[in-house]
Design a protein around this motif. Structure first.
Motif, PDB file in Angstrom:
ATOM      1  N   GLU A   1      52.037  31.982  40.081  1.00  0.00           N
ATOM      2  CA  GLU A   1      51.038  31.139  40.726  1.00  0.00           C
ATOM      3  C   GLU A   1      51.528  30.768  42.121  1.00  0.00           C
ATOM      4  OE1 GLU A   1      48.427  27.136  39.678  1.00  0.00           O
ATOM      5  OE2 GLU A   1      50.592  27.126  39.325  1.00  0.00           O
TER       6      GLU A   1
ATOM      7  N   GLU B   1      48.431  34.663  40.724  1.00  0.00           N
ATOM      8  CA  GLU B   1      47.315  33.726  40.666  1.00  0.00           C
ATOM      9  C   GLU B   1      47.360  32.856  41.906  1.00  0.00           C
ATOM     10  OE1 GLU B   1      45.736  29.906  38.060  1.00  0.00           O
ATOM     11  OE2 GLU B   1      46.492  31.671  36.997  1.00  0.00           O
TER      12      GLU B   1
ATOM     13  N   ILE C   1      44.441  36.986  40.104  1.00  0.00           N
ATOM     14  CA  ILE C   1      43.661  35.912  39.497  1.00  0.00           C
ATOM     15  C   ILE C   1      43.347  34.896  40.595  1.00  0.00           C
ATOM     16  CG2 ILE C   1      43.611  34.120  37.706  1.00  0.00           C
ATOM     17  CD1 ILE C   1      45.856  35.692  36.275  1.00  0.00           C
TER      18      ILE C   1
ATOM     19  N   ASP D   1      41.861  31.050  41.371  1.00  0.00           N
ATOM     20  CA  ASP D   1      41.361  29.764  40.910  1.00  0.00           C
ATOM     21  C   ASP D   1      39.972  29.563  41.506  1.00  0.00           C
ATOM     22  OD1 ASP D   1      43.756  29.442  39.654  1.00  0.00           O
ATOM     23  OD2 ASP D   1      44.258  27.531  40.587  1.00  0.00           O
TER      24      ASP D   1
ATOM     25  N   ARG E   1      40.417  31.876  37.077  1.00  0.00           N
ATOM     26  CA  ARG E   1      40.893  30.714  36.335  1.00  0.00           C
ATOM     27  C   ARG E   1      39.985  29.570  36.750  1.00  0.00           C
ATOM     28  NH1 ARG E   1      42.811  25.553  38.254  1.00  0.00           N
ATOM     29  NH2 ARG E   1      44.480  24.798  36.945  1.00  0.00           N
TER      30      ARG E   1
ATOM     31  N   ASP F   1      38.738  26.002  37.142  1.00  0.00           N
ATOM     32  CA  ASP F   1      39.408  24.710  37.293  1.00  0.00           C
ATOM     33  C   ASP F   1      38.584  23.584  36.681  1.00  0.00           C
ATOM     34  OD1 ASP F   1      41.509  23.017  38.613  1.00  0.00           O
ATOM     35  OD2 ASP F   1      39.751  22.237  39.660  1.00  0.00           O
TER      36      ASP F   1
ATOM     37  N   THR G   1      38.513  35.753  32.119  1.00  0.00           N
ATOM     38  CA  THR G   1      38.429  34.376  32.599  1.00  0.00           C
ATOM     39  C   THR G   1      39.410  33.516  31.820  1.00  0.00           C
ATOM     40  OG1 THR G   1      36.635  33.866  31.040  1.00  0.00           O
ATOM     41  CG2 THR G   1      36.004  34.574  33.261  1.00  0.00           C
ATOM     42  N   ALA G   2      39.927  32.490  32.485  1.00  0.00           N
ATOM     43  CA  ALA G   2      40.854  31.540  31.867  1.00  0.00           C
ATOM     44  C   ALA G   2      40.380  30.129  32.209  1.00  0.00           C
ATOM     45  CB  ALA G   2      42.280  31.760  32.374  1.00  0.00           C
TER      46      ALA G   2
ATOM     47  N   GLU H   1      41.110  26.087  32.577  1.00  0.00           N
ATOM     48  CA  GLU H   1      42.031  24.957  32.638  1.00  0.00           C
ATOM     49  C   GLU H   1      41.331  23.818  31.888  1.00  0.00           C
ATOM     50  OE1 GLU H   1      44.014  21.521  35.318  1.00  0.00           O
ATOM     51  OE2 GLU H   1      41.990  22.265  35.598  1.00  0.00           O
TER      52      GLU H   1
ATOM     53  N   TRP I   1      44.560  27.592  29.337  1.00  0.00           N
ATOM     54  CA  TRP I   1      45.870  27.021  29.664  1.00  0.00           C
ATOM     55  C   TRP I   1      46.288  26.060  28.547  1.00  0.00           C
ATOM     56  CZ3 TRP I   1      47.261  25.329  35.298  1.00  0.00           C
ATOM     57  CH2 TRP I   1      47.317  26.467  36.120  1.00  0.00           C
TER      58      TRP I   1
END
Length: 735
Positions: free
Chosen positions: A256, A295, A343, A345, A413, A415, A465-466, A468, A491
């Motif tokens: 990151e 990321e 990746i 954010d 990712r 947020d 996709t991730a 947070e 996460w």
């Protein structure tokens, strides 16, 4: 035959002309351009400051008419006697300009485009709204379009018209609230904004384009016409492999990075790197350390650098701080050539209140909720997107697709997911509005995430996709058809907080909270997790990771190395924020740089080498990958030895052909002959020891261990291992 001024104004009224020259008229095409009145062909143009205007036939160059001034505000008109294509020859005080009449062109956006925008299902907004260079009726120029349904008048302003909102008022397409105008002979690189009169006739601050694909770097705020020329990609093989690897079963180790503070050039005013320089320096660095992904904290255009990008206003534009959109695409292409995924954010939760941005865009709460109980984030002083509006949902989904499709980004990712899922997030009683059933769940956000992830997985099979998401919301990574939100990863914030809290304790007291390190395995397979040691843990007075560790300098580094070993041995994909790989001693400063001078110290260089070796082992060893997502690949070898603060994790491949024992001793006391039960007989080879001298450790340990027929921990075989102080050891079964 001579025509009187009144003849030149057939079909108009003086009041309409006055409103036009004063910039109050909402339908400029009703007056400007070419109009036919019986046999009479009249052309009108609004060109404040012009000395004279000629109408010239496009094909022959013949002057059809010289327009007369019919209003001192710069309105010209004349009878041409021709319906042929034409352009204006305009004499200004200091130049002569030739250009086609913007008000001679037909409707530009099709009815289907307008219908889909209104439905919130037009997912190519980056190629529809905003500023699009194109050819119309054989003329090169730029089509501008913007959603502002409650405005009385919208104009395009820029250097090309001296930022004068009277010059290029737009046409309203009322069925979708879209304003449009084609301005000929403009091209990419032009700066522009929209000037808007609200429904009450009030002039708003000039607005940046919500769908701009390029923007000026802060503190400047203008949008820039981006090129429509396709980027020449060289990553076909990479994209094909990503589509084939949708299960994400393999090693995933994420670096990151905040691009603005990864490396600054002190000799050049402490400037940060541009995209080309990042391609030359960041990519080889990440590749050398064995990370699989980069990321980036949000690189969408944002006004305030201190927000680290988490308060963006240009959801379609890579920040101009690092170069052009083409340079950004080049950076992605170079990442893929190096075998590194990207990746980004992405922030669909909220946006800043800057007057030139989205806030009350057309004088009304257009993108945001009107009620602050739904539309204002007190924590961040930002506005919340109104996901109850189709156009807003479509705007956000189109933004996500812009990065994944146009720029070949591998993942988003998302947020602040928790802040979107709960209506009462960080709010006191009476500061929020329940949903229609009286609950705290934000039903619009739930449906938005389901729709977002379904569209991404359908249109972008290479991408994931991730989320947070910091709460226990169920089914974040469950498929949408099974009732989940549809994310691929989440996460694991709980793991991060529990384990960091444990590691901050003096080893003398760690036995009293032994369960903190093992608790994450109770829910480890309830979602597909990424284990994050993120930027949020090294700012705002929290100190750096190594600064959190107890003890003297050697013990701090030993604790950190042991923790990293535990993390890489623990199920879950890995994420580390820049600076952590060299045990940076001071917390992150977004205006500074990673303290690269630390690498002159063998101790800190040793931590960096450990990260490289952990990534290499992770990538090479199937036993360390399978259990990331499948419970069959993990079991505790030692989970209950609180007195000695020892943990043992057994990792196995899917076919049980390979096994790795990960043993951590989190006290300063070495453990000799520590017996651990193992699932397979034979030789176990030490493949990594965080206490090795090359990492800065005491070099205590062994190279191998042989099984004995001595039952332990429920296994028929066991081995005796040396556990160095404050260390994690990896042993691989060799048969």
């Amino acid at each position: 035959m001579r025509y009187e001024r009144t003849d030149l104004m057939i079909g108009t009224v003086q009041e309409g002309l006055q409103a036009l020259v004063e910039g109050r008229h909402g339908d400029p095409f009703s007056i400007l351009g070419r109009h036919q009145y019986g046999n009479l062909t009249v052309v009108r143009a609004l060109l404040a400051g012009a000395l004279s205007v000629e109408v010239v036939e496009a094909d022959t160059g013949k002057v059809l008419a010289e327009l007369e001034t019919i209003h001192e505000g710069g309105l010209f008109a004349g009878v041409t006697g021709s319906t042929a294509s034409y352009f204006f020859r305009i004499r200004w005080p200091d130049a002569v300009q030739e250009m086609e009449d913007p008000y001679s062109f037909p409707l530009l956006l099709g009815d289907l485009d307008l219908h889909l925008i209104g439905q919130g299902t037009h997912y190519d907004l980056g190629r529809t709204l905003g500023a699009i260079p194109m050819e119309v009726e054989g003329v090169e120029g730029v089509r501008f379009s913007v959603w502002a349904p409650n405005a009385r008048r919208v104009s395009v302003v820029g250097d090309f018209n001296s930022w004068d909102g009277r010059r290029y008022p737009m046409r309203l397409r009322p069925q979708a609230g879209i304003w449009e105008l084609f301005i000929p002979r403009l091209t990419h690189g032009e700066r522009y904004k929209f000037e808007i009169l609200d429904g009450n006739g009030n002039l708003l601050a000039q607005k940046a384009d919500p769908v701009a694909r390029s923007s000026e770097a802060a503190p400047s705020t203008a949008s820039i016409v981006a090129s429509s020329k396709p980027f020449r990609w060289n990553d076909e093989d990479w994209m094909r492999r990503q589509r084939a690897d949708r299960a994400r079963e393999g090693a995933m180790s994420i670096y990151e990075v905040h691009l603005g503070s990864w490396l600054r050039i002190a000799e050049e005013g402490n400037r940060h790197l541009d995209w080309v320089e990042l391609s030359q320096r960041l990519i080889p660095y990440v590749q050398n350390l064995g990370f699989t992904h980069i990321e980036m904290l949000p690189i969408m255009e944002h006004p305030f650098g201190g927000s680290w990008g988490y308060q963006p206003l240009g959801l379609f534009a890579p920040t101009g701080r690092h170069g052009t959109p083409e340079d950004f695409a080049y950076f992605i292409d170079r990442c893929h050539a190096a075998g590194i995924g990207v990746i980004l954010d992405w922030v669909p939760a909220h946006f800043p209140t800057d007057v030139w941005g989205l806030a009350k865009f057309d004088g009304t709460p257009l993108y945001e909720h009107a009620d602050p109980r739904e539309g204002f984030h007190g924590d961040w002083n930002t506005l919340i997107y109104n996901l109850g509006r189709n156009e807003v949902k479509g705007f956000l989904i189109a933004s996500a697709l812009e990065w994944l499709e146009h720029y070949h980004v591998d993942a988003l990712r998302v947020d602040a997911v928790a802040s979107m899922l709960y209506r009462d997030y960080s709010r006191n009683e009476g500061e929020w509005i329940p949903n229609q059933y009286g609950g705290r769940e934000n039903l619009e956000a739930v449906e938005f995430f389901k729709h977002l992830n379904s569209i991404i997985h359908d249109r972008c099979p290479h991408a994931f996709t991730a989320a947070e998401e910091s709460t226990a919301w169920p089914g974040v990574t469950k498929a949408t058809e099974e009732g989940g939100l549809g994310f691929d990863f989440k996460w694991n914030m709980g793991w991060m907080h529990d384990t960091l809290h444990y590691m901050q304790d003096d080893p003398v007291y760690r036995k009293y909270q032994h369960g903190a390190m093992s608790f994450g395995m109770i829910y480890a397979y309830s979602e597909r997790f990424i284990l994050p040691l993120s930027h949020d843990e090294v700012v705002h007075g929290k100190g750096s990771l190594v600064a959190k560790m107890p003890g003297d300098h050697w013990q701090k580094l030993a604790n950190l190395r042991a923790y990293y070993g535990f993390m890489w041995g623990h199920p879950g994909k890995k994420l580390m924020f820049m600076g952590g790989e060299l045990a940076q001693e001071r917390e992150w400063n977004h205006d500074g740089s990673v303290v690269w001078d630390l690498l002159d110290s063998p101790d800190h260089a040793g931590v960096q080498r450990l990260i490289r070796d952990l990534n290499t082992l992770y990538a090479q060893e199937p036993a360390l990958q399978f259990g990331d997502l499948h419970h069959e690949g993990f079991e505790w070898a030692v989970a209950d030895d609180a007195e000695n603060s020892v943990y043992g994790m057994l990792r196995s491949s899917d076919d049980r052909s390979s096994h790795v024992l990960v043993a951590s001793n989190l006290t300063p006391m070495p453990r000799h002959g520590y017996r651990i039960g193992v699932p397979a007989e034979g030789r176990w080879e030490v493949v990594l020891n965080t206490d090795a001298a090359l990492y800065g450790g005491s070099n205590l340990g062994q190279t191998e261990a042989w099984t004995e027929r001595a039952p332990a921990h429920g296994k028929a075989f066991s081995i005796q291992v040396v556990l160095p102080p404050l260390a994690t050891v990896f042993l691989r079964w060799k048969g």
